[in-house]
Design a protein around this motif. Structure first.
Motif, PDB file in Angstrom:
ATOM      1  N   PRO A  16      14.441  64.827 -25.803  1.00 13.41           N
ATOM      2  CA  PRO A  16      15.858  65.157 -25.751  1.00 13.41           C
ATOM      3  C   PRO A  16      16.668  64.400 -26.810  1.00 13.41           C
ATOM      4  O   PRO A  16      16.338  63.268 -27.178  1.00 13.41           O
ATOM      5  CB  PRO A  16      16.288  64.721 -24.343  1.00 13.41           C
ATOM      6  CG  PRO A  16      15.036  64.577 -23.563  1.00 13.41           C
ATOM      7  CD  PRO A  16      13.970  64.216 -24.545  1.00 13.41           C
ATOM      8  N   TYR A  17      17.736  65.038 -27.261  1.00  9.71           N
ATOM      9  CA  TYR A  17      18.703  64.440 -28.186  1.00  9.71           C
ATOM     10  C   TYR A  17      20.041  64.469 -27.452  1.00  9.71           C
ATOM     11  O   TYR A  17      20.706  65.497 -27.376  1.00  9.71           O
ATOM     12  CB  TYR A  17      18.746  65.228 -29.492  1.00  9.71           C
ATOM     13  CG  TYR A  17      19.500  64.595 -30.641  1.00  9.71           C
ATOM     14  CD1 TYR A  17      19.964  63.283 -30.610  1.00  9.71           C
ATOM     15  CD2 TYR A  17      19.732  65.335 -31.791  1.00  9.71           C
ATOM     16  CE1 TYR A  17      20.638  62.724 -31.688  1.00  9.71           C
ATOM     17  CE2 TYR A  17      20.407  64.788 -32.885  1.00  9.71           C
ATOM     18  CZ  TYR A  17      20.857  63.492 -32.833  1.00  9.71           C
ATOM     19  OH  TYR A  17      21.530  62.951 -33.900  1.00  9.71           O
ATOM     20  N   LEU A  18      20.401  63.347 -26.855  1.00  6.20           N
ATOM     21  CA  LEU A  18      21.536  63.258 -25.950  1.00  6.20           C
ATOM     22  C   LEU A  18      22.816  62.835 -26.673  1.00  6.20           C
ATOM     23  O   LEU A  18      22.766  62.099 -27.662  1.00  6.20           O
ATOM     24  CB  LEU A  18      21.238  62.246 -24.836  1.00  6.20           C
ATOM     25  CG  LEU A  18      19.914  62.403 -24.086  1.00  6.20           C
ATOM     26  CD1 LEU A  18      19.787  61.325 -23.011  1.00  6.20           C
ATOM     27  CD2 LEU A  18      19.790  63.789 -23.485  1.00  6.20           C
ATOM     28  N   VAL A  58      13.612  59.349 -26.142  1.00  5.06           N
ATOM     29  CA  VAL A  58      14.916  59.976 -26.158  1.00  5.06           C
ATOM     30  C   VAL A  58      15.710  59.448 -27.352  1.00  5.06           C
ATOM     31  O   VAL A  58      15.633  58.265 -27.685  1.00  5.06           O
ATOM     32  CB  VAL A  58      15.688  59.726 -24.836  1.00  5.06           C
ATOM     33  CG1 VAL A  58      15.925  58.249 -24.603  1.00  5.06           C
ATOM     34  CG2 VAL A  58      16.984  60.504 -24.793  1.00  5.06           C
ATOM     35  N   ASP A  95      21.790  66.664 -22.738  1.00  7.60           N
ATOM     36  CA  ASP A  95      20.934  67.012 -23.875  1.00  7.60           C
ATOM     37  C   ASP A  95      21.623  68.118 -24.660  1.00  7.60           C
ATOM     38  O   ASP A  95      22.022  69.137 -24.090  1.00  7.60           O
ATOM     39  CB  ASP A  95      19.569  67.482 -23.370  1.00  7.60           C
ATOM     40  CG  ASP A  95      18.625  67.894 -24.477  1.00  7.60           C
ATOM     41  OD1 ASP A  95      18.801  67.432 -25.625  1.00  7.60           O
ATOM     42  OD2 ASP A  95      17.703  68.679 -24.197  1.00  7.60           O
ATOM     43  N   LYS A 136      22.100  69.710 -32.035  1.00  7.96           N
ATOM     44  CA  LYS A 136      21.165  70.726 -31.541  1.00  7.96           C
ATOM     45  C   LYS A 136      20.387  71.336 -32.709  1.00  7.96           C
ATOM     46  O   LYS A 136      19.164  71.522 -32.620  1.00  7.96           O
ATOM     47  CB  LYS A 136      21.945  71.801 -30.781  1.00  7.96           C
ATOM     48  CG  LYS A 136      21.087  72.888 -30.199  1.00  7.96           C
ATOM     49  CD  LYS A 136      21.935  73.873 -29.403  1.00  7.96           C
ATOM     50  CE  LYS A 136      21.073  74.954 -28.777  1.00  7.96           C
ATOM     51  NZ  LYS A 136      21.859  75.846 -27.909  1.00  7.96           N
ATOM     52  N   SER A 167      19.113  71.571 -24.508  1.00  8.90           N
ATOM     53  CA  SER A 167      18.956  72.334 -23.264  1.00  8.90           C
ATOM     54  C   SER A 167      20.239  72.428 -22.444  1.00  8.90           C
ATOM     55  O   SER A 167      20.360  73.293 -21.575  1.00  8.90           O
ATOM     56  CB  SER A 167      17.875  71.690 -22.390  1.00  8.90           C
ATOM     57  OG  SER A 167      18.322  70.421 -21.924  1.00  8.90           O
ATOM     58  N   TYR A 177      20.154  64.298 -18.396  1.00 11.76           N
ATOM     59  CA  TYR A 177      18.956  63.478 -18.190  1.00 11.76           C
ATOM     60  C   TYR A 177      19.352  62.072 -17.766  1.00 11.76           C
ATOM     61  O   TYR A 177      20.248  61.476 -18.355  1.00 11.76           O
ATOM     62  CB  TYR A 177      18.133  63.363 -19.482  1.00 11.76           C
ATOM     63  CG  TYR A 177      17.276  64.558 -19.769  1.00 11.76           C
ATOM     64  CD1 TYR A 177      16.010  64.676 -19.221  1.00 11.76           C
ATOM     65  CD2 TYR A 177      17.727  65.575 -20.606  1.00 11.76           C
ATOM     66  CE1 TYR A 177      15.208  65.767 -19.490  1.00 11.76           C
ATOM     67  CE2 TYR A 177      16.934  66.678 -20.878  1.00 11.76           C
ATOM     68  CZ  TYR A 177      15.680  66.770 -20.316  1.00 11.76           C
ATOM     69  OH  TYR A 177      14.897  67.851 -20.587  1.00 11.76           O
ATOM     70  N   LYS A 204      20.929  70.295 -20.283  1.00 11.54           N
ATOM     71  CA  LYS A 204      20.581  69.584 -19.043  1.00 11.54           C
ATOM     72  C   LYS A 204      20.989  68.116 -19.150  1.00 11.54           C
ATOM     73  O   LYS A 204      20.891  67.504 -20.202  1.00 11.54           O
ATOM     74  CB  LYS A 204      19.060  69.689 -18.835  1.00 11.54           C
ATOM     75  CG  LYS A 204      18.507  68.942 -17.637  1.00 11.54           C
ATOM     76  CD  LYS A 204      16.974  69.025 -17.637  1.00 11.54           C
ATOM     77  CE  LYS A 204      16.292  68.461 -16.445  1.00 11.54           C
ATOM     78  NZ  LYS A 204      16.530  67.156 -16.014  1.00 11.54           N
TER      79      LYS A 204
END
Length: 185
Positions: A104-106, A74, A22, A93, A25, A29, A27
């Motif tokens: 989330p924006y992956l 997502v 992401d 971001k 964050s 996912y 993180k």
């Protein structure tokens, strides 16, 4: 800008597994972590595409609304950031923050997830039920930049509403249209 239709993953296809970072964050996912109690919406978008920019406000509002109803959501960008620096994770971001994404924006740096989903354009929508079976892969609505039709999210909203209510989703689905994914050379 190359106008490209979505490839329309066959209905009934199981969502391909993935784990991606992401951009907000930091993180990672996985598919399982993202799936809501009612299902999962996977969307391939990017920052620079005029088709994404055209719908982004309604898209964000729609997804934020359905998250509250048990749909995991997502957004994924798979564009080559060398050729399209506006799609760099740092700018992703910023877009997520500016738009108020509650999802989330992956970043799919290797483009392997986009290839697994056979994503072709931005935006490209893939809606899965709680068993991760594809039930919708069509357009947001029939509004496109320059056609003067209002952005409503009608087509995707109807599919989401039916999924949440446990109602059948029409198999008559119109492909999404947008900019082609910017594949690496």
């Amino acid at each position: 800008m190359a106008l490209t239709p979505s490839t329309m993953m066959p209905l009934g296809t199981t969502a391909p597994e993935f784990t991606l970072p992401d951009t907000v964050s930091g993180k990672d996912y996985s598919l399982a972590e993202l799936t809501g109690t009612k299902g999962l919406l996977v969307t391939f978008i990017c920052n620079h595409c005029p088709f994404v920019i055209h719908i982004i406000d309604q898209y964000t509002q729609l997804l934020n609304e359905y998250i509250e109803q048990g749909i995991g959501c997502v957004a994924i960008s798979a564009n080559d950031v060398v050729s399209h620096p506006d799609d760099h994770p740092d700018k992703m971001k910023l877009m997520a923050a500016n738009q108020g994404f509650k999802f989330p924006y992956l970043y799919d740096e290797t483009q392997s997830v986009a290839k697994a989903y056979d994503a072709a354009c931005t935006p490209d929508f893939f809606l899965f039920d709680s068993q991760l079976t594809c039930v919708y892969r069509g357009q947001f609505d029939d509004s496109k930049p320059g056609n003067n039709k209002p952005v409503t999210g009608r087509d995707l909203r109807q599919a989401l509403t039916n999924l949440v209510a446990g109602q059948p989703i029409s198999e008559q689905q119109v492909p999404s249209m947008g900019c082609n994914i910017k594949w690496k050379g």
